[in-house]
Design a protein around this motif. Structure first.
Motif, short mmCIF file in Angstrom:
data_model
loop_
_atom_site.label_atom_id
_atom_site.label_comp_id
_atom_site.label_asym_id
_atom_site.label_seq_id
_atom_site.Cartn_x
_atom_site.Cartn_y
_atom_site.Cartn_z
N ALA A 177 -2.13 1.35 8.09
CA ALA A 177 -3.55 1.45 8.38
C ALA A 177 -3.69 2.01 9.82
CB ALA A 177 -4.38 0.68 8.13
N THR A 182 -8.02 3.39 3.33
CA THR A 182 -8.56 3.28 4.72
C THR A 182 -9.03 4.71 5.13
OG1 THR A 182 -6.37 3.92 5.63
CG2 THR A 182 -6.72 1.64 5.39
N ASP A 189 -3.02 -4.11 4.43
CA ASP A 189 -3.96 -2.78 5.05
C ASP A 189 -5.29 -3.11 4.79
OD1 ASP A 189 -1.57 -1.84 6.23
OD2 ASP A 189 -1.41 -0.13 5.04
#
Length: 432
Positions: A299, A248, A274
């Motif tokens: 995230a 991320t 995530d």
């Protein structure tokens, strides 16, 4: 980068970040695989694994209990076990590693003797009472006076049989802990939720998939109950996918700078929850007005920092569980975004409301002061807020070494992408 400074000053990126980066292996999957390999008779090879503080703590604890854990290279563990954990000579000290602490609290019920599961000052503030209560009601001799670590377990050599009910509303790790220990029971075990709420259900699915690869037989018998057969585990070779939570930060850096970062794995190939953040980030600078973070909790710090530059405000809901992570991440995100610009983020109950400003970087470009981001010894706060420094001048990340909990190479990776990092004073110099 082995010797990190007390603080890093980040110079905003003057060009799109472009390159190829291989994220580290999944922390969530690595710690599951380490434990399952330790509970399996024989030798298992874990490839693509994460080597970080959290996984090191898990490996150390397993070694304390008689398991051989070798590390032939930077991304592999070779685990050899009798299939049973032995009584350690000292308490298991697990720092602030939530997965290791929760998973081992259930697993050491299979030890024939007393085991103390403990952590650092941060872990001793993180709740474990729902798991302790569930194990106690199932007949395990277990105590945790504060409702947080340390936990003392007096095992009998096998896991409790029958039906074990668990409140998974605070963390799915409690559910995963029971499920992974269950195949070592003498009879079938049914693990059942006491309500409909569960932390991040996707992580239970990760647990079930890993268990099955090590030979467990698990079937979902109802919407919130699983029947686990007393099969034990068999050693196997196990490939660990890259860490979606780490990805991320790369996806965030890409959209904030208009870059193109190839991580070698398409977002849709991840099995970790995530990875759902990718779809949100791809909508930048028009991210949704409401984002439910309940199923992609790790995230949320990344998404919140990126949302600060969005075209319209963003409200994050379903994130109450972030208050019991490595720090109170709800408050931490609100505090540090508002440190950048007052009122940039506010808490409304357990929601976060980001007062997004697409001209934020331009507005702050000419200021002369620096903003020191407090990271609360939380790796995700440090790594997420580094993204703000890609666009805003004067961002200083305190205690960057805390990123080593899950991504030891994070700062080196940014530098290799062309991000300029300079050592900085952790506090303003005194005048006098």
């Amino acid at each position: 980068m082995t010797d990190l400074p007390a603080a890093f000053a980040i110079t905003p990126a003057k060009h799109p970040l472009v390159g190829r980066v291989t994220p580290p292996g999944s922390k969530s999957i690595t710690n599951r695989a380490l434990l399952l390999a330790a509970l399996a008779e024989g030798t298992s090879r874990l490839s693509g694994a994460l080597k970080s503080k959290d996984t090191d703590l898990m490996a150390r604890a397993l070694r304390q209990m008689g398991v051989t854990v070798e590390e032939p290279d930077e991304t592999s563990f070779v685990v050899t076990s009798s299939g049973r954990l032995q009584v350690p000579a000292a308490p298991l000290m697990l720092g602030n590693a939530g997965t290791a602490t929760r998973f081992l609290t259930a697993a050491v019920a299979t030890v024939d003797g007393e085991v103390v599961v403990d952590g650092d000052e941060h872990m001793r503030k993180r709740p474990i009472a729902p798991l302790v209560d569930a194990l106690s009601k199932a007949g395990v001799d277990i105590t945790s006076p504060s409702g947080c670590p340390p936990v003392t377990v007096r095992g009998t050599g096998s896991f409790a049989s029958g039906r074990i009910e668990i409140d998974g509303g605070l963390s799915s790790q409690y559910v995963s802990a029971l499920l992974m220990a269950a195949p070592l029971a003498g009879e079938a075990v049914e693990v059942a939720l006491t309500g409909n709420d569960i932390g991040a259900r996707g992580y239970v699915d990760l647990t079930l998939a890993a268990m099955r690869q090590f030979g467990a037989q698990v079937e979902e018998v109802a919407g919130g109950a699983w029947r686990v057969s007393p099969t034990g585990y068999r050693a196997t070779d196990f490939q660990i996918e890259p860490d979606a939570s780490a990805a991320t930060y790369l996806w965030g850096a890409e959209v904030l700078t208009g870059g193109a970062i190839d991580i070698g794995v398409p977002a849709e190939a991840f099995t970790q929850p995530d990875a759902a953040a990718y779809a949100m980030l791809q909508q930048f600078p028009n991210m949704p007005a409401v984002i439910d973070g309940s199923q992609m909790q790790d995230a949320v710090p990344t998404l919140a920092v990126v949302a600060a530059f969005n075209n319209q405000p963003v409200r994050f809901v379903g994130i109450a569980n972030l208050r019991v992570k490595e720090c109170d991440r709800v408050s931490a995100i609100a505090n540090e975004l508002s440190r950048i610009q007052p009122g940039l983020c506010t808490e409304e109950g357990d929601d976060l409301v980001i007062a997004s400003d697409p001209r934020l970087a331009e507005t702050l470009a000419n200021r002369n002061h620096r903003v020191r981001i407090e990271t609360y010894a939380d790796h995700r706060i440090a790594m997420a807020f580094a993204l703000a420094g890609l666009r805003i001048p004067g961002i200083i990340i305190l205690d960057p070494a805390c990123a080593g909990k899950t991504y030891p190479g994070y700062w080196k990776m940014l530098q290799e992408l062309g991000v300029r990092l300079e050592p900085a004073e952790p506090a303003p110099a005194e005048v006098g």
